[in-house]
Design a protein around this motif. Structure first.
Motif, mmCIF file in Angstrom:
data_model
loop_
_atom_site.group_PDB
_atom_site.id
_atom_site.type_symbol
_atom_site.label_atom_id
_atom_site.label_comp_id
_atom_site.label_asym_id
_atom_site.label_seq_id
_atom_site.Cartn_x
_atom_site.Cartn_y
_atom_site.Cartn_z
ATOM 1 N N UNK A 7 0.832 -1.203 0.000
ATOM 2 C CA UNK A 7 0.000 0.000 0.000
ATOM 3 C C UNK A 7 0.865 1.251 0.000
ATOM 4 N N UNK A 8 0.324 2.324 -0.571
ATOM 5 C CA UNK A 8 1.037 3.597 -0.578
ATOM 6 C C UNK A 8 1.318 4.048 0.854
ATOM 7 N N UNK A 9 2.514 4.605 1.066
ATOM 8 C CA UNK A 9 2.952 5.100 2.370
ATOM 9 C C UNK A 9 2.937 3.994 3.420
ATOM 10 N N UNK A 10 3.243 2.774 2.995
ATOM 11 C CA UNK A 10 3.306 1.647 3.921
ATOM 12 C C UNK A 10 4.589 0.877 3.661
ATOM 13 N N UNK A 11 4.681 -0.335 4.171
ATOM 14 C CA UNK A 11 5.833 -1.191 3.931
ATOM 15 C C UNK A 11 5.369 -2.639 3.837
ATOM 16 N N UNK A 12 6.328 -3.578 3.870
ATOM 17 C CA UNK A 12 5.992 -4.982 3.653
ATOM 18 C C UNK A 12 5.280 -5.636 4.840
ATOM 19 N N UNK A 13 5.397 -5.069 6.023
ATOM 20 C CA UNK A 13 4.894 -5.741 7.221
ATOM 21 C C UNK A 13 3.387 -5.997 7.153
ATOM 22 N N UNK A 14 2.547 -5.001 6.822
ATOM 23 C CA UNK A 14 1.102 -5.286 6.756
ATOM 24 C C UNK A 14 0.718 -6.235 5.625
ATOM 25 N N UNK A 184 -2.422 2.234 -8.832
ATOM 26 C CA UNK A 184 -3.183 1.183 -9.507
ATOM 27 C C UNK A 184 -2.427 -0.135 -9.558
ATOM 28 N N UNK A 185 -2.589 -0.843 -10.664
ATOM 29 C CA UNK A 185 -1.917 -2.132 -10.843
ATOM 30 C C UNK A 185 -0.549 -1.981 -11.489
#
Length: 235
Positions: A7-14, A184-185
């Motif tokens: 997700x935007x402004x996130x990382x791999x953890x979620x 998007x994709x």
């Protein structure tokens, strides 16, 4: 087998649990599987998630988990015999890897859920007359009777191969981190194309993807022919 867009402004953890969902949808079950991840995923929630699905986890510990790393370093490693030693030579480099493992699920063990063994791997490399030494610590949720030092050595090497044969190529050769596709994709499509290119070159026996990519740039019709050619049918 599966991939999940971050997700935007996130990382791999979620994205860890959704990725497990995607793999489980392909296989039908994760029971009995061993997952190997990098140190970012040394998270209590992740190891609980893996255990809840009947699977196992082997994972390195680095500075993002300072308390756990301190506990692992403090274990009585000098008293533990070497469980497995490997020596490799190639490309002007000599490497020795030694593995020690300690059962830690008894009272007084380390404070990381489901960890059954603590693992220490020391890699000593000599290149051009210069020697370097690296110590890596892991936890694994398999007991010693199901995960011997030789197994731990193999599994750690597989994680290293993933990082170097895929992620390093994507980051360095294809400059993935600099790419501007963010919505998007687009990111998933570009990642799939990069993986396809890497897989194509690996299938053809190429070990240097940068060199293979430069060759493909000069001979694009080879790629077009390979993609569009049909296999002859057998009677």
């Amino acid at each position: 087998m599966a991939q999940v867009t971050i997700a935007a402004k996130s990382n791999e953890i979620p994205a860890f649990a959704p990725l497990l969902d995607a793999i489980e949808a392909v296989l039908g079950s994760l029971t009995g599987l061993l997952f190997i991840a990098d140190a970012l995923h040394t998270q209590t929630a992740h190891t609980n998630e893996i255990a809840a699905r009947g699977a196992y986890l082997m994972i390195p510990t680095k500075g993002n988990q300072p308390t756990l790393l301190k506990q692992l370093k403090a274990l009585p490693w000098p008293d533990v015999p070497i469980g497995d030693r490997r020596r490799d030579r190639g490309h002007g480099r000599r490497e020795t890897r030694t593995v020690k493992a300690i059962t830690v699920h008894t009272p007084g063990g380390i404070g990381f859920p489901h960890a059954q063994q603590a693992v220490r791997i020391i890699r000593t490399r000599t290149t051009g007359g210069k020697t370097s030494r690296e110590t890596a610590y892991y936890t694994v949720s398999l007991p010693a009777e199901q995960a011997q030092p030789a197994d731990l050595q193999d599994w750690a090497r597989r994680e290293w191969h993933i990082e170097n044969l895929i992620h390093h190529v994507r980051d360095v050769t294809f400059r993935e981190n600099l790419h501007q596709a963010r919505t998007g994709t687009g990111p998933a499509v570009i990642a799939t194309l990069r993986n396809t290119a890497i897989g194509y070159h690996r299938t053809n026996g190429d070990t240097n993807i940068a060199r293979a990519t430069r060759r493909a740039d000069r001979r694009p019709h080879d790629l077009i022919t390979a993609v569009t050619s049909s296999y002859p049918t057998t009677q």
